[in-house]
Write a protein that holds these residues in place. Structure first.
Motif, PDB file in Angstrom:
ATOM      1  N   GLY A  65      -3.556  -3.653 -10.138  1.00 29.63           N
ATOM      2  CA  GLY A  65      -4.317  -2.893 -10.312  1.00 29.63           C
ATOM      3  C   GLY A  65      -5.862  -3.279 -10.414  1.00 29.63           C
ATOM      4  O   GLY A  65      -6.568  -2.883  -9.974  1.00 29.63           O
ATOM      5  N   PHE A  66      -5.673  -4.801 -10.571  1.00 26.79           N
ATOM      6  CA  PHE A  66      -7.042  -5.588 -10.862  1.00 26.79           C
ATOM      7  C   PHE A  66      -7.749  -5.961  -9.387  1.00 26.79           C
ATOM      8  O   PHE A  66      -8.770  -5.741  -9.132  1.00 26.79           O
ATOM      9  CB  PHE A  66      -6.792  -6.600 -11.711  1.00 26.79           C
ATOM     10  N   ASN A  67      -6.870  -6.767  -8.722  1.00 26.97           N
ATOM     11  CA  ASN A  67      -7.545  -7.106  -7.252  1.00 26.97           C
ATOM     12  C   ASN A  67      -6.228  -7.049  -6.262  1.00 26.97           C
ATOM     13  O   ASN A  67      -5.549  -7.997  -5.755  1.00 26.97           O
ATOM     14  CB  ASN A  67      -8.106  -8.703  -7.463  1.00 26.97           C
ATOM     15  N   PRO A  68      -5.981  -5.740  -5.751  1.00 28.00           N
ATOM     16  CA  PRO A  68      -4.890  -5.689  -4.781  1.00 28.00           C
ATOM     17  C   PRO A  68      -5.031  -6.151  -3.590  1.00 28.00           C
ATOM     18  O   PRO A  68      -6.283  -6.265  -3.172  1.00 28.00           O
ATOM     19  CB  PRO A  68      -4.735  -3.882  -4.712  1.00 28.00           C
ATOM     20  N   PRO A  69      -4.224  -6.538  -3.092  1.00 21.62           N
ATOM     21  CA  PRO A  69      -4.347  -7.178  -1.512  1.00 21.62           C
ATOM     22  C   PRO A  69      -4.736  -5.895  -0.838  1.00 21.62           C
ATOM     23  O   PRO A  69      -4.535  -4.806  -1.014  1.00 21.62           O
ATOM     24  CB  PRO A  69      -2.977  -7.763  -1.155  1.00 21.62           C
ATOM     25  N   LYS A  70      -5.392  -6.203   0.603  1.00 22.53           N
ATOM     26  CA  LYS A  70      -5.667  -5.276   1.436  1.00 22.53           C
ATOM     27  C   LYS A  70      -4.476  -4.333   1.935  1.00 22.53           C
ATOM     28  O   LYS A  70      -4.722  -3.109   2.013  1.00 22.53           O
ATOM     29  CB  LYS A  70      -6.607  -5.605   2.480  1.00 22.53           C
ATOM     30  N   VAL A  71      -3.608  -5.099   2.328  1.00 22.85           N
ATOM     31  CA  VAL A  71      -2.174  -4.305   2.720  1.00 22.85           C
ATOM     32  C   VAL A  71      -1.139  -4.902   1.584  1.00 22.85           C
ATOM     33  O   VAL A  71      -0.990  -6.039   1.355  1.00 22.85           O
ATOM     34  CB  VAL A  71      -1.932  -4.839   4.110  1.00 22.85           C
ATOM     35  N   ALA A  72      -0.536  -3.944   0.960  1.00 14.97           N
ATOM     36  CA  ALA A  72       0.480  -4.402   0.120  1.00 14.97           C
ATOM     37  C   ALA A  72       1.341  -5.093   0.554  1.00 14.97           C
ATOM     38  O   ALA A  72       2.287  -5.134   1.443  1.00 14.97           O
ATOM     39  CB  ALA A  72       1.317  -3.110  -0.594  1.00 14.97           C
ATOM     40  N   GLY A  73       1.707  -6.221  -0.417  1.00 11.00           N
ATOM     41  CA  GLY A  73       2.866  -7.228  -0.095  1.00 11.00           C
ATOM     42  C   GLY A  73       2.479  -8.361   1.081  1.00 11.00           C
ATOM     43  O   GLY A  73       3.137  -9.049   1.389  1.00 11.00           O
ATOM     44  N   ILE A  74       1.104  -8.247   1.462  1.00 10.90           N
ATOM     45  CA  ILE A  74       0.630  -9.142   2.310  1.00 10.90           C
ATOM     46  C   ILE A  74      -0.833  -9.996   1.991  1.00 10.90           C
ATOM     47  O   ILE A  74      -1.688  -9.238   1.297  1.00 10.90           O
ATOM     48  CB  ILE A  74       0.051  -8.396   3.621  1.00 10.90           C
ATOM     49  N   ASP A  75      -0.805 -11.323   2.051  1.00 10.42           N
ATOM     50  CA  ASP A  75      -1.880 -12.091   1.836  1.00 10.42           C
ATOM     51  C   ASP A  75      -3.201 -11.619   2.851  1.00 10.42           C
ATOM     52  O   ASP A  75      -3.127 -11.802   3.988  1.00 10.42           O
ATOM     53  CB  ASP A  75      -1.624 -13.544   2.092  1.00 10.42           C
ATOM     54  N   ASP A  76      -4.318 -11.484   2.022  1.00 10.98           N
ATOM     55  CA  ASP A  76      -5.590 -10.865   2.962  1.00 10.98           C
ATOM     56  C   ASP A  76      -5.918 -11.988   4.022  1.00 10.98           C
ATOM     57  O   ASP A  76      -6.324 -11.682   4.856  1.00 10.98           O
ATOM     58  CB  ASP A  76      -6.863 -10.839   1.976  1.00 10.98           C
ATOM     59  N   ILE A  77      -6.022 -13.224   3.402  1.00 14.10           N
ATOM     60  CA  ILE A  77      -6.461 -14.300   4.386  1.00 14.10           C
ATOM     61  C   ILE A  77      -5.476 -14.692   5.756  1.00 14.10           C
ATOM     62  O   ILE A  77      -5.887 -14.838   6.750  1.00 14.10           O
ATOM     63  CB  ILE A  77      -6.863 -15.575   3.679  1.00 14.10           C
ATOM     64  N   THR A  78      -4.029 -15.118   5.217  1.00 11.60           N
ATOM     65  CA  THR A  78      -3.214 -15.308   6.229  1.00 11.60           C
ATOM     66  C   THR A  78      -2.286 -14.384   6.841  1.00 11.60           C
ATOM     67  O   THR A  78      -1.525 -14.659   8.027  1.00 11.60           O
ATOM     68  CB  THR A  78      -2.386 -16.341   5.784  1.00 11.60           C
ATOM     69  N   GLY A  79      -2.171 -13.177   6.319  1.00  8.32           N
ATOM     70  CA  GLY A  79      -1.243 -12.175   6.707  1.00  8.32           C
ATOM     71  C   GLY A  79       0.171 -12.494   6.506  1.00  8.32           C
ATOM     72  O   GLY A  79       0.916 -11.952   6.867  1.00  8.32           O
TER      73      GLY A  79
END
Ligand code: G5P
Ligand code: MG
Length: 226
Positions: A142-156
């Motif tokens: 809810g608070f700070n979701p990743p851009k793609v569910a289940g995937i780290d924003d920076i490294t993928g």
């Protein structure tokens, strides 16, 4: 004479899930401080299957504290590796009176930031937490979701739910906090270096923490966006 200034040494404390990792990531974004998280270090030891990791895993998965000697050796050796003059922020260490005493024998601590967040809020948060284990970056549905569910924003790379974020283990961790870590607040209050911030939202706590840090890290070189 900024070249003569002594490094700033700080601790961030608070119950499991109180936002230590989240607030620390904002601190290192805005100030010149090195963040050392005891939990992240332990999870790295576990991933590399070192003797220390194998020993610590038994405690982590049951919501107990790893032994003081193991923790003190791990953290002090990390601090010794930092170039002299480094400002550091310890997250998750010390968590027992024994650890606090060992630390104070070796290092001066300038201030302690304590995040005072109600236990109800915590249980809710931890069930929605997703972690990038290699970096320690945390997200929340809810608070700070990743851009793609289940995937780290920076490294993928993939995100995981921490083994100890199961509700039974969270309850155990809160109990451990209450019996072993809470007494530390008094230890630091007596030394007049405890700064507590209460609330249920990191976005409300953060501006107060930031304003305090600006009074301590006054040298513009110690601020990232000065
Ligand atoms: P750790 O890894 O230090 P904990 O239990 O102290 O673990 P934890 O769980 O890492 O602390 P945190 O860092 O305080 O929590 O919180 P966080 O990750 O930033 O935020 C929690 C969640 O809430 C995230 O999903 C975040 O996105 C979300 N969130 C933040 N703010 C808000 C908000 O305002 N609203 C909402 N909705 N969500 C928000 O230690 C793990 C284990 O290692 C051992 C122990 O076994 C320990 O249990 N260990 C030690 N043992 C002995 N001695 C030591 N010194 C040890 N250190 C670790
Ligand atoms: Mg953390």
């Amino acid at each position: 004479a900024s070249s003569l200034r002594r490094a700033v040494h700080a601790i961030i404390m608070g119950p499991p899930g109180s936002g230590k990792g989240t607030v620390s990531s904002r601190i290192v974004r805005d100030f010149d401080m090195r963040h050392l998280s005891s939990g992240d270090l332990l999870r790295a030891e576990i991933a590399s299957k070192s003797a220390c990791g194998i020993e610590a895993e038994k405690y982590i998965t049951t919501g107990k504290l790893a032994p003081d000697t193991l923790m003190v050796d791990l953290i002090l050796s990390q601090l010794q590796k930092l170039p002299s003059g480094t400002n550091w922020l310890l997250d998750g260490f010390p968590r027992s009176l024994g650890q606090a005493e060992s630390l104070s024998e070796k290092e001066k601590v300038d201030f302690v930031i304590n995040l005072d967040v109600p236990f109800d809020t915590i249980c809710e948060r931890l069930s929605g937490r997703w972690t990038h284990l290699p970096s320690g970056r945390v997200y929340n549905v809810g608070f700070n979701p990743p851009k793609v569910a289940g995937i780290d924003d920076i490294t993928g790379e993939p995100l995981v739910q921490r083994e100890d974020d199961k509700i039974e283990t969270v309850h155990k961790r809160l109990q451990t906090y209450q019996t072993q870590t809470l007494p530390l607040l008094e230890f630091y209050r007596k030394r007049n270096i405890l700064h507590s911030y209460s609330g249920t939202k990191t976005d409300e706590i953060w501006p107060n923490v930031k304003a305090f840090l600006e009074t301590i890290l006054v040298d513009p070189k110690q601020r990232r966006h000065a």
